[in-house]
Design a protein around this motif. Structure first.
Motif, PDB file in Angstrom:
ATOM      1  N   SER A 197       5.829  28.508  34.005  1.00  0.00           N
ATOM      2  CA  SER A 197       6.600  27.326  34.313  1.00  0.00           C
ATOM      3  C   SER A 197       8.048  27.705  34.597  1.00  0.00           C
ATOM      4  O   SER A 197       8.766  28.174  33.724  1.00  0.00           O
ATOM      5  CB  SER A 197       6.513  26.364  33.114  1.00  0.00           C
ATOM      6  OG  SER A 197       7.113  25.152  33.434  1.00  0.00           O
ATOM      7  N   HIS A 198       8.453  27.527  35.830  1.00  0.00           N
ATOM      8  CA  HIS A 198       9.815  27.864  36.261  1.00  0.00           C
ATOM      9  C   HIS A 198      10.122  29.352  36.009  1.00  0.00           C
ATOM     10  O   HIS A 198      11.143  29.695  35.411  1.00  0.00           O
ATOM     11  CB  HIS A 198      10.840  26.936  35.601  1.00  0.00           C
ATOM     12  CG  HIS A 198      10.703  25.529  36.087  1.00  0.00           C
ATOM     13  ND1 HIS A 198      11.543  24.965  37.014  1.00  0.00           N
ATOM     14  CD2 HIS A 198       9.761  24.587  35.829  1.00  0.00           C
ATOM     15  CE1 HIS A 198      11.134  23.735  37.284  1.00  0.00           C
ATOM     16  NE2 HIS A 198      10.051  23.482  36.579  1.00  0.00           N
ATOM     17  N   VAL A 199       9.213  30.168  36.443  1.00  0.00           N
ATOM     18  CA  VAL A 199       9.349  31.625  36.331  1.00  0.00           C
ATOM     19  C   VAL A 199       9.224  32.295  37.706  1.00  0.00           C
ATOM     20  O   VAL A 199      10.025  33.159  38.068  1.00  0.00           O
ATOM     21  CB  VAL A 199       8.266  32.201  35.382  1.00  0.00           C
ATOM     22  CG1 VAL A 199       8.254  33.722  35.416  1.00  0.00           C
ATOM     23  CG2 VAL A 199       8.483  31.702  33.962  1.00  0.00           C
ATOM     24  N   LEU A 200       8.246  31.854  38.480  1.00  0.00           N
ATOM     25  CA  LEU A 200       7.908  32.555  39.728  1.00  0.00           C
ATOM     26  C   LEU A 200       9.076  32.586  40.719  1.00  0.00           C
ATOM     27  O   LEU A 200       9.223  33.544  41.487  1.00  0.00           O
ATOM     28  CB  LEU A 200       6.692  31.880  40.370  1.00  0.00           C
ATOM     29  CG  LEU A 200       5.950  32.671  41.440  1.00  0.00           C
ATOM     30  CD1 LEU A 200       5.478  34.016  40.920  1.00  0.00           C
ATOM     31  CD2 LEU A 200       4.769  31.865  41.966  1.00  0.00           C
ATOM     32  N   GLU A 201       9.919  31.569  40.668  1.00  0.00           N
ATOM     33  CA  GLU A 201      11.045  31.529  41.610  1.00  0.00           C
ATOM     34  C   GLU A 201      12.108  32.586  41.301  1.00  0.00           C
ATOM     35  O   GLU A 201      13.009  32.814  42.093  1.00  0.00           O
ATOM     36  CB  GLU A 201      11.674  30.129  41.626  1.00  0.00           C
ATOM     37  CG  GLU A 201      12.383  29.715  40.346  1.00  0.00           C
ATOM     38  CD  GLU A 201      11.462  29.055  39.333  1.00  0.00           C
ATOM     39  OE1 GLU A 201      10.229  29.260  39.417  1.00  0.00           O
ATOM     40  OE2 GLU A 201      11.962  28.335  38.450  1.00  0.00           O
ATOM     41  N   HIS A 202      11.980  33.237  40.127  1.00  0.00           N
ATOM     42  CA  HIS A 202      12.926  34.286  39.757  1.00  0.00           C
ATOM     43  C   HIS A 202      12.452  35.680  40.179  1.00  0.00           C
ATOM     44  O   HIS A 202      13.167  36.662  39.975  1.00  0.00           O
ATOM     45  CB  HIS A 202      13.116  34.313  38.234  1.00  0.00           C
ATOM     46  CG  HIS A 202      13.704  33.060  37.669  1.00  0.00           C
ATOM     47  ND1 HIS A 202      15.043  32.906  37.392  1.00  0.00           N
ATOM     48  CD2 HIS A 202      13.128  31.884  37.320  1.00  0.00           C
ATOM     49  CE1 HIS A 202      15.266  31.696  36.900  1.00  0.00           C
ATOM     50  NE2 HIS A 202      14.110  31.050  36.851  1.00  0.00           N
ATOM     51  N   MET A 203      11.245  35.762  40.720  1.00  0.00           N
ATOM     52  CA  MET A 203      10.616  37.064  40.909  1.00  0.00           C
ATOM     53  C   MET A 203      11.010  37.733  42.222  1.00  0.00           C
ATOM     54  O   MET A 203      11.021  37.101  43.270  1.00  0.00           O
ATOM     55  CB  MET A 203       9.088  36.898  40.871  1.00  0.00           C
ATOM     56  CG  MET A 203       8.576  36.499  39.514  1.00  0.00           C
ATOM     57  SD  MET A 203       8.857  37.839  38.345  1.00  0.00           S
ATOM     58  CE  MET A 203       9.048  36.911  36.822  1.00  0.00           C
ATOM     59  N   ASP A 204      11.293  39.040  42.149  1.00  0.00           N
ATOM     60  CA  ASP A 204      11.552  39.795  43.374  1.00  0.00           C
ATOM     61  C   ASP A 204      10.233  40.317  43.964  1.00  0.00           C
ATOM     62  O   ASP A 204      10.149  40.550  45.161  1.00  0.00           O
ATOM     63  CB  ASP A 204      12.535  40.938  43.122  1.00  0.00           C
ATOM     64  CG  ASP A 204      12.086  41.878  42.021  1.00  0.00           C
ATOM     65  OD1 ASP A 204      11.304  41.456  41.162  1.00  0.00           O
ATOM     66  OD2 ASP A 204      12.524  43.037  42.035  1.00  0.00           O
ATOM     67  N   GLN A 205       9.229  40.508  43.114  1.00  0.00           N
ATOM     68  CA  GLN A 205       7.925  41.009  43.570  1.00  0.00           C
ATOM     69  C   GLN A 205       6.841  40.029  43.096  1.00  0.00           C
ATOM     70  O   GLN A 205       6.116  40.319  42.138  1.00  0.00           O
ATOM     71  CB  GLN A 205       7.647  42.404  42.979  1.00  0.00           C
ATOM     72  CG  GLN A 205       8.711  43.441  43.260  1.00  0.00           C
ATOM     73  CD  GLN A 205       8.588  44.019  44.654  1.00  0.00           C
ATOM     74  OE1 GLN A 205       7.515  43.968  45.261  1.00  0.00           O
ATOM     75  NE2 GLN A 205       9.674  44.538  45.191  1.00  0.00           N
TER      76      GLN A 205
END
Ligand SMILES: [Zn+2]
Length: 252
Positions: free
Chosen positions: A159-167
């Motif tokens: 929850s509200h994590v994937l948008e922080h991912m570079d990969q």
């Protein structure tokens, strides 16, 4: 830079990226012409991101007043209510909450009377310490790799994590290894929040329904992609301050 989701090389320029921390400066936003993912580039290095997320909640995100906790709990309850339709909550699911923050997804399940096993993963040191106090050594970990390798889960919460991912594919792929056959991955992200935020940090990816469905569809069967709430870009927030009462009757 090719699209971090679909690898397509053609992207339209959106504009500058607005960040305050030094690792989020000098970036710009582009929109993939194939999958519609909006992404920041050039991205910070993995080492810079890891250092940043050690203390992620130290800043404005760390707001934890009774009213913000009620707000976060209400969000958690809405997620639990949404998940009921898939039947995954019916038989004491094992839950892995990645980016658990205060552990409020657990509280949402408990508030709705859903029996479950819960493990939290949280990179931020202070939040992790709090989670350890709540859920014990076997119930909270700082990194996904620290969760015992043999553990598999009925429900993965992102929850509200994937948008922080570079990969994003490496991350979701690793996460899916933890899913039991027939299990469910729940993902919630903001809907292209660069359109209405004055600070984009620390988001690197900006999804719409198309790009999110495209990304997740590369890892399994997508059961549903939907939006909730009103378009934030169209909401107006009024800050109302109590005016001071003129001196005669004021005790303050
Ligand atoms: Zn793409």
């Amino acid at each position: 830079m090719n699209c971090p989701n679909c690898g397509h090389g053609e992207a339209a320029a959106i504009g500058p990226y607005i960040g305050s921390h030094e690792i989020f400066r000098r970036m710009s936003l582009s929109c993939c012409e194939r999958c519609e993912l909006v992404f920041a580039q050039p991205q910070p290095s993995p080492a810079e991101l890891a250092d940043y997320y050690d203390h992620y909640w130290d800043g404005e995100v760390a707001v934890s007043t009774p009213s913000t906790r009620r707000y976060y709990l209400a969000q958690s309850l809405s997620r639990v209510d949404y998940l009921k339709r898939f039947g995954i909550l019916d038989a004491t699911p094992s839950v892995l909450d990645v980016g658990a923050g205060l552990g409020l997804f657990h509280d949402g399940l408990a508030r709705r009377g859903v029996a479950h096993d819960y493990i939290a993963v949280e990179t931020d040191r202070d939040q992790f310490d709090g989670l350890r106090r709540r859920f014990g050594e076997a119930g909270a970990f700082r990194r996904l790799e620290d969760v015992p390798a043999e553990r598999r889960f009925d429900l993965l919460v992102l929850s509200h994590v994937l948008e922080h991912m570079d990969q994003p594919h490496a991350f979701v792929g690793g996460l899916m290894q933890r899913l039991r056959p027939g299990g469910l991955l729940f993902v919630e992200v903001p809907h292209r929040d660069y359109r209405y935020k004055s600070l984009f940090e620390s988001h690197l990816l900006f999804f719409n329904a198309n790009s999110l469905g495209d990304l997740l569809g590369r890892h399994g069967k997508v059961l549903d992609v939907s939006t909730v709430g009103k378009e934030a870009a169209k909401l107006y927030v009024a800050h109302v301050h109590r005016s001071r009462i003129p001196c005669a009757h004021s005790r303050s």
